[in-house]
Design a protein around this motif. Structure first.
Motif, PDB file in Angstrom:
ATOM      1  N   VAL A  85       0.737  -1.202  -0.091  1.00 49.50           N
ATOM      2  CA  VAL A  85      -0.080   0.034   0.084  1.00 49.50           C
ATOM      3  C   VAL A  85       0.894   1.220   0.148  1.00 49.50           C
ATOM      4  N   LEU A  86       1.968   1.377   0.802  1.00 45.51           N
ATOM      5  CA  LEU A  86       2.908   2.412   0.742  1.00 45.51           C
ATOM      6  C   LEU A  86       3.840   2.348  -0.495  1.00 45.51           C
ATOM      7  N   VAL A  87       3.816   1.452  -1.219  1.00 45.62           N
ATOM      8  CA  VAL A  87       4.102   1.410  -2.383  1.00 45.62           C
ATOM      9  C   VAL A  87       3.410   2.108  -4.053  1.00 45.62           C
ATOM     10  N   ALA A  88       2.039   1.835  -3.639  1.00 42.61           N
ATOM     11  CA  ALA A  88       1.217   2.480  -3.832  1.00 42.61           C
ATOM     12  C   ALA A  88       0.886   3.801  -3.806  1.00 42.61           C
ATOM     13  N   MET A  89       1.104   4.383  -2.288  1.00 41.59           N
ATOM     14  CA  MET A  89       0.568   6.118  -1.725  1.00 41.59           C
ATOM     15  C   MET A  89       2.253   6.431  -2.657  1.00 41.59           C
ATOM     16  N   ARG A  90       3.047   5.686  -2.724  1.00 41.93           N
ATOM     17  CA  ARG A  90       4.709   6.908  -2.881  1.00 41.93           C
ATOM     18  C   ARG A  90       4.804   7.382  -1.727  1.00 41.93           C
ATOM     19  N   GLN A  91       4.945   6.044  -0.670  1.00 41.82           N
ATOM     20  CA  GLN A  91       5.429   7.172   0.584  1.00 41.82           C
ATOM     21  C   GLN A  91       6.480   5.900   0.812  1.00 41.82           C
ATOM     22  N   ARG A  92       7.211   6.298   2.077  1.00 42.44           N
ATOM     23  CA  ARG A  92       8.247   5.687   1.947  1.00 42.44           C
ATOM     24  C   ARG A  92       8.171   6.116   4.099  1.00 42.44           C
ATOM     25  N   GLU A 136     -12.897 -17.433   0.152  1.00 44.56           N
ATOM     26  CA  GLU A 136     -14.070 -17.017   0.713  1.00 44.56           C
ATOM     27  C   GLU A 136     -13.498 -16.681   2.348  1.00 44.56           C
ATOM     28  N   ARG A 137     -12.197 -17.529   3.569  1.00 51.09           N
ATOM     29  CA  ARG A 137     -12.101 -16.867   4.822  1.00 51.09           C
ATOM     30  C   ARG A 137     -11.500 -16.464   4.926  1.00 51.09           C
ATOM     31  N   THR A 138     -11.271 -15.271   5.613  1.00 52.69           N
ATOM     32  CA  THR A 138      -9.581 -14.960   6.342  1.00 52.69           C
ATOM     33  C   THR A 138      -9.194 -15.565   7.446  1.00 52.69           C
ATOM     34  N   VAL A 139      -8.097 -15.790   7.149  1.00 51.55           N
ATOM     35  CA  VAL A 139      -6.947 -16.810   8.378  1.00 51.55           C
ATOM     36  C   VAL A 139      -6.869 -16.535   8.883  1.00 51.55           C
ATOM     37  N   ALA A 140      -5.811 -14.616   8.461  1.00 52.89           N
ATOM     38  CA  ALA A 140      -5.130 -13.687   9.165  1.00 52.89           C
ATOM     39  C   ALA A 140      -5.014 -13.004   9.157  1.00 52.89           C
ATOM     40  N   SER A 141      -5.462 -11.918   9.997  1.00 54.24           N
ATOM     41  CA  SER A 141      -5.720 -10.384   9.582  1.00 54.24           C
ATOM     42  C   SER A 141      -4.405  -9.377  10.240  1.00 54.24           C
ATOM     43  N   GLY A 142      -3.988  -8.460  10.028  1.00 53.11           N
ATOM     44  CA  GLY A 142      -3.181  -7.537  10.697  1.00 53.11           C
ATOM     45  C   GLY A 142      -3.178  -5.932  10.254  1.00 53.11           C
ATOM     46  N   LEU A 143      -3.099  -5.694  11.529  1.00 55.29           N
ATOM     47  CA  LEU A 143      -2.925  -3.847  11.450  1.00 55.29           C
ATOM     48  C   LEU A 143      -2.153  -3.862  11.721  1.00 55.29           C
ATOM     49  N   GLY A 144      -1.669  -2.526  10.989  1.00 52.43           N
ATOM     50  CA  GLY A 144      -0.043  -2.122  10.948  1.00 52.43           C
ATOM     51  C   GLY A 144      -0.075  -0.453  11.354  1.00 52.43           C
ATOM     52  N   LEU A 145       0.962  -0.264  12.269  1.00 50.58           N
ATOM     53  CA  LEU A 145       1.410   1.275  11.790  1.00 50.58           C
ATOM     54  C   LEU A 145       2.700   1.580  11.401  1.00 50.58           C
ATOM     55  N   PHE A 146       3.042   2.268  10.204  1.00 53.80           N
ATOM     56  CA  PHE A 146       3.741   2.640  10.078  1.00 53.80           C
ATOM     57  C   PHE A 146       4.476   4.278   9.839  1.00 53.80           C
ATOM     58  N   ILE A 147       5.479   4.708  10.264  1.00 50.31           N
ATOM     59  CA  ILE A 147       5.661   5.851  10.153  1.00 50.31           C
ATOM     60  C   ILE A 147       6.902   6.488   9.530  1.00 50.31           C
ATOM     61  N   ALA A 148       6.002   7.435   8.660  1.00 53.25           N
ATOM     62  CA  ALA A 148       6.656   8.091   7.470  1.00 53.25           C
ATOM     63  C   ALA A 148       8.206   8.151   7.653  1.00 53.25           C
ATOM     64  N   VAL A 149       9.284   8.168   6.747  1.00 54.44           N
ATOM     65  CA  VAL A 149      10.671   8.472   7.181  1.00 54.44           C
ATOM     66  C   VAL A 149      10.541   9.296   5.640  1.00 54.44           C
ATOM     67  N   ASP A 150      12.049   9.817   5.798  1.00 49.98           N
ATOM     68  CA  ASP A 150      12.354  10.383   4.305  1.00 49.98           C
ATOM     69  C   ASP A 150      13.695   9.612   3.923  1.00 49.98           C
ATOM     70  N   ASP A 164      15.528   4.423  -4.628  1.00 52.27           N
ATOM     71  CA  ASP A 164      14.155   4.393  -3.893  1.00 52.27           C
ATOM     72  C   ASP A 164      13.575   3.527  -3.070  1.00 52.27           C
ATOM     73  N   PRO A 165      13.953   2.897  -2.130  1.00 51.48           N
ATOM     74  CA  PRO A 165      13.254   1.554  -1.222  1.00 51.48           C
ATOM     75  C   PRO A 165      12.145   1.705  -0.551  1.00 51.48           C
ATOM     76  N   GLN A 166      11.433   1.387  -0.439  1.00 54.57           N
ATOM     77  CA  GLN A 166      10.249   1.404  -0.202  1.00 54.57           C
ATOM     78  C   GLN A 166       9.267   2.338  -1.375  1.00 54.57           C
TER      79      GLN A 166
END
Length: 169
Positions: A85-92, A136-150, A164-166
């Motif tokens: 998702v971060l790649v889709a956002m172009r967000q490091r 159709e069955r969710t077998v695992a899910s995750g909530l992530g907190l990411f911190i923007a960096v330069d 440009d990693p990330q």
């Protein structure tokens, strides 16, 4: 896409991100999505609207209990698809916290669909959601907190000049 009732729903991705379609890897040696990492998962992501998704099949290299995926492999998948998702956002950004909910055993040899989406942004904090589905069955899910960096965050760690990693370049 149906969202599990216990997971936050997707919010629109910010303007300026990548269009729908295939996404590049975080970097070519990334454990999750890098094509050059021999030990990696080799996930190939695509953006579709507000979500990022991929499919994969885990095998004996990912085994924990006999015939079942190791929980650490699932955590790595969830972390990496959220990074998509971060790649889709172009967000490091870097992972600060990942909470994994193991819903059901994951049987090896079955095609899994992994999905992730943005749940919200507050300053440098980026909240992401991911899930692993078997049919159709969710077998695992995750909530992530990411911190923007330069970009310098990765250069200090040894990133090669001109990459440009990330953000997939």
């Amino acid at each position: 896409m149906s969202v599990d009732p216990e997971l936050p729903p997707p919010v629109p991705l910010p303007a300026g991100g990548r269009a729908d379609g295939p996404l590049p890897p975080h970097q070519h040696n990334c454990f999750g999505c890098g094509p050059d990492n021999a030990a990696g998962l080799h996930l190939h992501y695509a953006r579709e609207g507000e979500t990022v998704h991929a499919t994969l099949t885990l095998d004996a290299r990912h085994e924990g209990a006999p015939g079942l995926a190791h929980g650490g492999a699932l955590a790595a998948i969830l972390d990496d698809v959220q990074g998509g998702v971060l790649v889709a956002m172009r967000q490091r950004a870097v992972t600060a916290k990942l909470e994994v909910n193991y819903v059901a055993p994951v049987v090896l040899g079955r095609e899994l669909r992994v999905e992730a989406w943005l749940a919200g942004v507050e300053g440098r904090k980026i909240r992401l959601v991911g899930r692993v589905r078997d049919g159709e069955r969710t077998v695992a899910s995750g909530l992530g907190l990411f911190i923007a960096v330069d970009r310098e965050h990765f250069v200090r760690a040894g990133a090669t000049a001109g990459t440009d990693p990330q953000v997939g370049t």
